[in-house]
Design an enzyme around this catalytic site. Structure first.
Site, mmCIF file in Angstrom:
data_model
loop_
_atom_site.group_PDB
_atom_site.id
_atom_site.type_symbol
_atom_site.label_atom_id
_atom_site.label_comp_id
_atom_site.label_asym_id
_atom_site.label_seq_id
_atom_site.Cartn_x
_atom_site.Cartn_y
_atom_site.Cartn_z
ATOM 1 N N ASP A 232 0.782 -1.236 0.000
ATOM 2 C CA ASP A 232 0.000 0.000 0.000
ATOM 3 C C ASP A 232 0.811 1.282 0.000
ATOM 4 O OD1 ASP A 232 1.028 -0.159 2.543
ATOM 5 O OD2 ASP A 232 -0.842 0.340 3.566
ATOM 6 N N ARG A 407 -3.966 4.901 6.496
ATOM 7 C CA ARG A 407 -4.453 4.483 5.187
ATOM 8 C C ARG A 407 -5.469 5.482 4.664
ATOM 9 N NH1 ARG A 407 -4.190 -0.997 4.289
ATOM 10 N NH2 ARG A 407 -4.976 -0.424 2.234
ATOM 11 N N TYR A 415 1.410 -3.173 11.767
ATOM 12 C CA TYR A 415 2.373 -4.270 11.691
ATOM 13 C C TYR A 415 2.746 -4.608 13.134
ATOM 14 C CZ TYR A 415 3.084 -3.318 6.693
ATOM 15 O OH TYR A 415 2.909 -3.139 5.346
ATOM 16 N N PRO A 495 8.034 -6.065 4.470
ATOM 17 C CA PRO A 495 7.209 -4.998 3.914
ATOM 18 C C PRO A 495 7.236 -3.704 4.720
ATOM 19 C CG PRO A 495 5.825 -6.513 5.122
ATOM 20 C CD PRO A 495 7.220 -7.071 5.181
#
Length: 641
Positions: A232, A407, A415, A495
């Site tokens: 993302d 987001r 995470y 990530p």
């Protein structure tokens, strides 16, 4: 030699060049009594492996029938040896079946029923098994044969599937998969480029080629594009690249901009406390000095909509069947539509992820290691009193580490560092097992890490996953400059540094403008050698960065009870040390036929090998499309592909 058009359809005989008039395209035709010409053979007389090794590799990947060479026999008793009375009834109310049914419904994600509305719940479970390519191809073998083959190859197929097939109803009704014994209808297609995989790397490549007027076909095994989750984060350099394709404006409109990073560490009073806030990016020359977060489904839509304008669409669900010729299987053909397609292509790009079929078919290995760090990821709309919930936040606590990424909309991604005691890993196999832990358990760990701040458990989660950090790079990125791999197919890493999708799309960006030049006759095939030269070096640098960043982030913080832990200054130094690299702004390519630093002294402020600096930071800069820009020094007079 003169470049020719590859014919990947020769099944048992190698292809040989047919000479034509000057300027004609060379077509490769079958030549009798010669060895099979493998997918990896980029030019007529080049075969990367001996025939025996190629055939052995293909047999391991795509067995011709259900009879495979097993390293060790399956311990379970064969179903065929059981009498009718010995087989149990299939009780769909059994708890183990119910769990499979619930999981199957979630995994189907819009997959059409094989037999309309008559497909029962167990059939749905088995159809998901049919279309899970982690266990090998399902065409031409029964489900039980496929399960036994996958088990023999160490692919860990679900034991519950064999249990279903061992029942009376399983043997009588469900033994064959929906493709068993089919008579295939076949069509043949000629394209310039075939792309396998429609994630960000594949879609980026397809869109760029379509814009350049290149004949491209892109396929994907998923029946629909992803709707949420996955990658993302878009870094400043990637935003610049997307702007050159006319896609940045929509990205900036739909995404969330990250300008600030907050650091939290253990408090002497217990729990965590704010230590410092700093700018999220450290790239003074970036046109867009911030990150943008937008879920992968929306990012893929940028490319899909752009491709649509050029009449290019993803063919799905499709999957390559064998590597001696590019044969595609349509998993859901329309009425009277061929279900098998043979594709002849000048180039093939494998953008099919970390478990790449293309990479495995070519015998390319992944080199690196797997760490002991276990992480969970959840996407949710939070109810919380955490003060930096809309800033990128790195949190070190006595309970483990956590990263918060804002987001689009009101959502965030967490995470969360997990441990063996959280139950995410099967200790017998050392593998992550998602059936052992769910998003609520992951959030429970996050709630302990964030204390004294609170975050409520939502009614539902948008997306979640767990993973063990692996850091690997492919041994090669191309074969004979005809077959290429990009993205996760050639490098995997953590990530959390926000590099995965950026690295993948920039792989494609680097490759596609060069491929377009070659296809147009503006450059020699040797230009394509610079793709591996530049991107493999970048991938190794990325792994070095990720290794240090992941270690610093996963290690315990330094406290009175942990003197050898990581201090805030050490972590911040690592965060800022790689700032130019992580944003993509500081990437510099080594000398090659297109990077010549001989006259660097004439332009001290323009490092040769780095991207050209923007004249100003205005987003209204005119678009520069590299696919329409001819490099005169690489043009070969009279050249034609």
């Amino acid at each position: 030699m003169k470049q020719g058009k590859l014919n990947f359809t020769s099944s048992k005989r190698t292809a040989s060049a047919v000479k034509g008039k000057k300027g004609d395209t060379i077509k490769l035709e079958p030549k009798p009594d010669t060895p099979t010409h493998d997918l990896a053979a980029g030019e007529v007389d080049i075969i990367p492996k001996p025939r025996e090794e190629q055939e052995d590799a293909v047999k391991k990947l795509i067995p011709r029938n259900s009879s495979v060479s097993r390293k060790e026999p399956i311990k379970q008793e064969s179903v065929s040896d059981q009498t009718w009375s010995e087989r149990p009834e299939l009780n769909t109310k059994d708890k183990k079946w119910r769990k499979l049914i619930v999981d199957a419904k979630a995994k189907r994600n819009g997959l059409p029923l094989a037999h309309g509305n008559k497909e029962d719940e167990i059939s749905q479970v088995l159809r998901v098994f049919d279309l899970n390519y982690d266990y090998g191809p399902c065409i031409g073998v029964s489900r039980l044969e496929r399960w036994e083959r996958a088990h023999a190859l160490g692919l860990n197929p679900p034991l519950e599937i064999r249990d279903i097939l061992s029942t009376r109803q399983g043997v009588e009704v469900h033994s064959n998969n929906v493709f068993h014994g089919e008579v295939y209808r076949t069509r043949e297609t000629d394209v310039d480029v075939l792309i396998i995989g429609a994630g960000p790397a594949g879609l980026f490549a397809a869109n760029a080629l379509a814009r350049a007027g290149i004949d491209v076909k892109i396929i994907d095994k998923r029946p629909v594009k992803i709707a949420a989750g996955q990658a993302d984060g878009i870094q400043p350099r990637t935003i610049e690249v997307l702007q050159s394709y006319g896609l940045a404006e929509r990205l900036l409109k739909e995404g969330t901009q990250l300008h600030m990073a907050a650091f939290y560490n253990p408090s002497p009073k217990g729990g965590i406390e704010l230590t410092e806030r700093v700018p999220d990016t450290n790239a003074p020359t970036a046109r867009y000095p911030f990150e943008v977060t937008l879920h992968q489904g929306s990012i893929e839509s940028l490319f899909l909509d752009s491709m649509e304008r050029h009449d290019v669409r993803v063919a799905r669900p499709m999957y390559p069947l064998r590597s001696s010729s590019v044969v595609l299987k349509n998993l859901s053909p329309l009425e009277d539509e061929p279900d098998t397609e043979i594709v002849r292509a000048k180039f093939v790009i494998g953008a099919d992820g970390a478990h790449s079929w293309v990479r495995k078919a070519l015998g390319i290995t992944m080199e690196g290691e797997q760490t002991d760090y276990i992480w969970g990821v959840v996407d949710l709309i939070p109810e919380t009193n955490f003060p930096d919930i809309r800033n990128k936040s790195a949190i070190h606590s006595e309970n483990g580490s956590c990263m918060i990424i804002p987001r689009e909309g009101d959502g965030v991604r967490l995470y969360i560092q997990l441990s063996e005691k959280d139950g995410a890993v099967d200790l017998a196999t050392g593998r992550v097992d998602k059936s052992r832990i769910g998003p609520r358990k992951i959030l429970e760990v996050a709630q302990k890490t964030l204390a004294p701040y609170t975050i409520e458990t939502p009614e539902s989660f948008e997306w979640w996953t767990i993973y063990i950090i692996g850091q690997r790079v492919a041994s090669k990125f191309s074969v004979n400059e005809r077959i290429f791999i990009v993205g996760d197919a050639c490098h995997t890493h953590s990530p959390k540094a926000g590099q995965g999708m950026n690295a993948s799309m920039n792989d494609s960006h680097n490759l596609i403008w060069k491929m377009a030049h070659v296809l147009r006759g503006w450059a020699d095939m040797s230009l394509l050698k610079t793709y591996e030269l530049e991107r493999k070096k970048y991938a190794h640098d990325l792994i070095d960065f990720d290794r240090e960043f992941a270690k610093k982030f996963s290690d315990k913080p330094k406290t009175e009870g942990s003197e050898d832990g990581v201090t805030h200054d050490e972590f911040k130094k690592t965060f800022q040390k790689f700032g130019l690299f992580s944003t993509g702004i500081g990437v510099q390519y080594a000398p090659s036929q297109i990077v010549t630093p001989t006259n660097q002294s004439a332009a001290q402020g323009l490092p040769i090998g780095q991207r050209v600096l923007p004249t100003n930071c205005s987003s209204e800069q005119p678009t520069v499309d590299l696919l329409k820009f001819k490099i005169s020094s690489l043009q070969i007079p009279g050249s034609k592909f």
